[in-house]
Design a protein around this motif. Structure first.
Motif, short mmCIF file in Angstrom:
data_model
loop_
_atom_site.label_atom_id
_atom_site.label_comp_id
_atom_site.label_asym_id
_atom_site.label_seq_id
_atom_site.Cartn_x
_atom_site.Cartn_y
_atom_site.Cartn_z
N ASP C 180 100.02 -11.81 -23.15
CA ASP C 180 100.81 -10.83 -23.91
C ASP C 180 102.26 -10.89 -23.42
OD1 ASP C 180 101.70 -8.69 -25.39
OD2 ASP C 180 100.78 -7.18 -24.08
N ASN D 172 96.55 -3.02 -27.85
CA ASN D 172 97.95 -2.77 -27.48
C ASN D 172 98.62 -1.81 -28.45
OD1 ASN D 172 99.16 -3.92 -25.21
ND2 ASN D 172 99.16 -5.96 -26.12
N THR D 178 99.70 -8.36 -31.21
CA THR D 178 99.91 -9.08 -29.96
C THR D 178 100.13 -10.55 -30.27
OG1 THR D 178 98.57 -7.49 -28.71
CG2 THR D 178 98.85 -9.67 -27.74
N ASP D 180 100.08 -14.24 -30.01
CA ASP D 180 99.15 -15.12 -29.30
C ASP D 180 99.73 -16.53 -29.25
OD1 ASP D 180 96.93 -16.30 -28.17
OD2 ASP D 180 95.76 -16.30 -30.03
#
Lengths: 259, 259, 259, 259
Positions: C180, D172, D178, D180
């Motif tokens: 992340d 999150n 998020t 990747d």
């Protein structure tokens, strides 16, 4: 949420009532319609066991383009025949706007699969038809996104919508998805729609289907939808999560006791 | 999994039997012990409602270091007093090896919280004691990691372990966590241990606790653990998910009907 | 966040400065210290390649209780010897309050692993020491929880904290975790602390370590920590994600070009 | 994966080459085409900054049915005009099979959005066309599902596919999704296709777009796609993640330095 604002909606499928105050419906059938014999055989068995509706895929949205994609219109014809023989209404998936007319002709309830929950073009089109829609939750949709997907249908004039919780995608690796049962009472209250549960896709594991079906009924789900195959070992898809008729019958008995 | 290999284990808490074949246990109490009066008042109420064990935090693992961290040993004394008055066994969390001795002295069951499920030093130490352990699932642990955490305890000689499913962390935002009920039958079979469910932490939403408690019992959980506070509006922690005694009593009645 | 409120903090490890304005640090070494020869051999190689600090596990928090758990104090002695021979500071994990004193004696930086990020007792204790702490992100912690875990340390008086992003748990199955990187600039700004990246644990896949290390440096991470083993095929843990010295050297060259 | 089997594929957009060995492409533009003036103004600015292609939504798949859904064909006409004035190719989304013909007429690259990655009917239809496809990753799709979605297109004969990583759904909460980045090198190798990154949708946070764009380029992404609006405060959608031209220009300069 202007239309689906929490006021209870009862869905009527050829006289079968689904939603607040009505007993939970039991929908069962194979993942895919594989032949005329298969679907007629299983429909008769399911009728005897006491299900309320049969399911079976004609158009199959498969992740892998090289696997069995369903028999299409042929499957719809077989489903119709099975339905007439048993007097059980039929639910089957529609994947594409161009197929709505033909699915409408043969099915009693038109299903929107998880992969199409965000397919707003399809949802809007289905909102213009006068047959009930079974709207599965997207594989990682929030409850709000799911409610708004239903709203997309309702805007067209069709509020006969059954929501179906089928598990969400998480880091869990012992089940195919993670069944999110808290979404059942939450969505019932938020939208007013009936919410049923699909423990077959939610778990993907044969022995977990019964406990999850019972849990669903205990938390007041308006029904369950379960994959049953007359000959599990020969199933062309979802073999690991299909039940034999005998295994399924046990579940029906337990559900009746709980509800 | 050499020790917890699926052979059924019944946990015995002062004669109260938890696990295969025994009726589900009901554990309730406030998130934290806030005063002598509070815990004694709620213990008496819960006794009358018919719970089997009381819970209450003495050492609180709080995300925010500036919030209430529990009354510590004072809380243990109050819990003990409440326990003696009501004849209900007590479960409370131990966060630290250095506190094991004092928690052991006052508690009937020692709880390992979600944040400590991977605290192998703590688990090993608890394995050397002869009181039952309640092991909560880590907030994003796999079932395998959870089972191996229990094995860490068992290796020390203590197989009196109660597992507690309390929801896992997902993208969902309408609940604090996502209750993973499929883990209940799965872990019962894999480890042989009793598995209970904590719908309070799993949902974090008052009105979802009852349906999830019922679902837990329907899928054969060995018990539930629920946060109840005598004066919900004044709770120092977990206010949104604490039930009033009246709300809780309804759940107990429904659970009894299902099981 | 009263203490770590965004004001930039530079961490000083025996004169090596980490954080805002300083070049990224490169930390490398094996997952676990396996023998005196192994750690001395790799330390010398890493010194030549140009790393800034060496890492190696003495106390290993292993999911499976039946696997190698580290050499303990013996490993600390070997690390110290390797450190003195190469003049490279050493970072190693402390899992337990009772080991803080001995780790403090041998290490230059004390690491809190992902599994202990919520171990507030440990964090508080480390806050009372005057050596830098490397705080890994919990495997599913939010950025806020992570920042508050650092605050738990800082409250004790020790603000010499290096944060380490090591991937979070998601549904992804092609990597061990999901790196992340957005957390790097976010946490730098929120806390003021240096944030480094561990692409080895984040991916768990050898060929993805280089691209992720480069990405980390490009988004301004204050350093990287990478697993390197002198004899990858014989590694006792994390074999699939350990690099050979030659593979690692390539990364160092690329990092220097980007930064 | 019979067709997209890892053999490098270079995508050609009116002479602009994307993929292995070619410099990263920069695609920018507003979330939605809001007016003729808006898109022409921004296209001219972007041309001057040095972008390679412009983006802009004509058909917008919006979660909420009551929000702005795009100007439709009107928007396509404006995009075409902007394209001709600046000589920049245009990418825009197609949501529905019935719109393919009209989008094909106006666009140089047809985009499949995240919500349609599993819309196999649409993918198959696009496979029969001879213009490049930009295929965004589904919001919780695995890398395998994403690769197979591309294969659905390729089966029809069209292997001119650009993959676009745009973040995945996780727990999150400080970013919209998020990012990747490990999927970039992984998918490049698995499929042979170019993979670009959309840091705007991945983060949803203005100040995180630059560091993530830089990280993308550093790990060898074949390009980036970024939302830029001439008048951010008046944007009809995705306001929080749109950059001003000045903010965007900084990113372009930094990207050039890295690549």
């Amino acid at each position: 949420m202007n239309i689906l604002n929490g006021k209870p909606i009862v869905v009527n499928v050829n006289g079968l009532k689904i939603g607040r105050g009505n007993p939970p419906v039991i929908i069962a059938g194979p993942c895919a319609v594989e032949s005329r014999d298969q679907i007629i055989e299983i429909a008769k068995i399911l009728k005897q066991i006491g299900v309320d509706m049969i399911r079976g895929g004609a158009f199959k949205p498969r992740t892998n383009p090289y696997t069995f994609q369903g028999l299409g219109v042929k499957a719809l014809e077989f489903l119709k025949e099975a339905s007439e023989l048993t007097n059980l209404p039929v639910v089957t998936e529609v994947m594409d706007i161009k197929d709505i007319d033909v699915v409408y002709e043969y099915a009693d309830v038109m299903q929107v699969g998880s992969r199409n929950m965000y397919n707003y073009s399809l949802l809007k089109e289905l909102g213009k038809r006068d047959k009930p829609i079974l709207l599965k939750r997207g594989m990682s949709s929030t409850v709000k996104e799911w409610a708004l997907a239903a709203e997309y249908i309702a805007i067209g004039g069709n509020s006969q919508i059954i929501l179906c919780e089928r598990g969400i995608r998480t880091y869990n690796d012992f089940t195919r998805n993670t069944l999110d049962l808290a979404a059942v009472p939450f969505m019932q209250k938020l939208t007013g729609l009936p919410v049923i549960v699909d423990p077959s896709h939610a778990t993907g594991v044969r022995e977990l289907i019964k406990p999850m079906a019972k849990a669903a009924i205990a938390c007041n789900a308006d029904g369950v939808m379960i994959e049953v195959h007359p000959n599990v070992e020969k199933a062309l898809s979802d073999k690991e999560q299909s039940l034999t008729p005998a295994q399924f019958e046990e579940i029906v008995l337990e559900i009746e006791r709980i509800s």
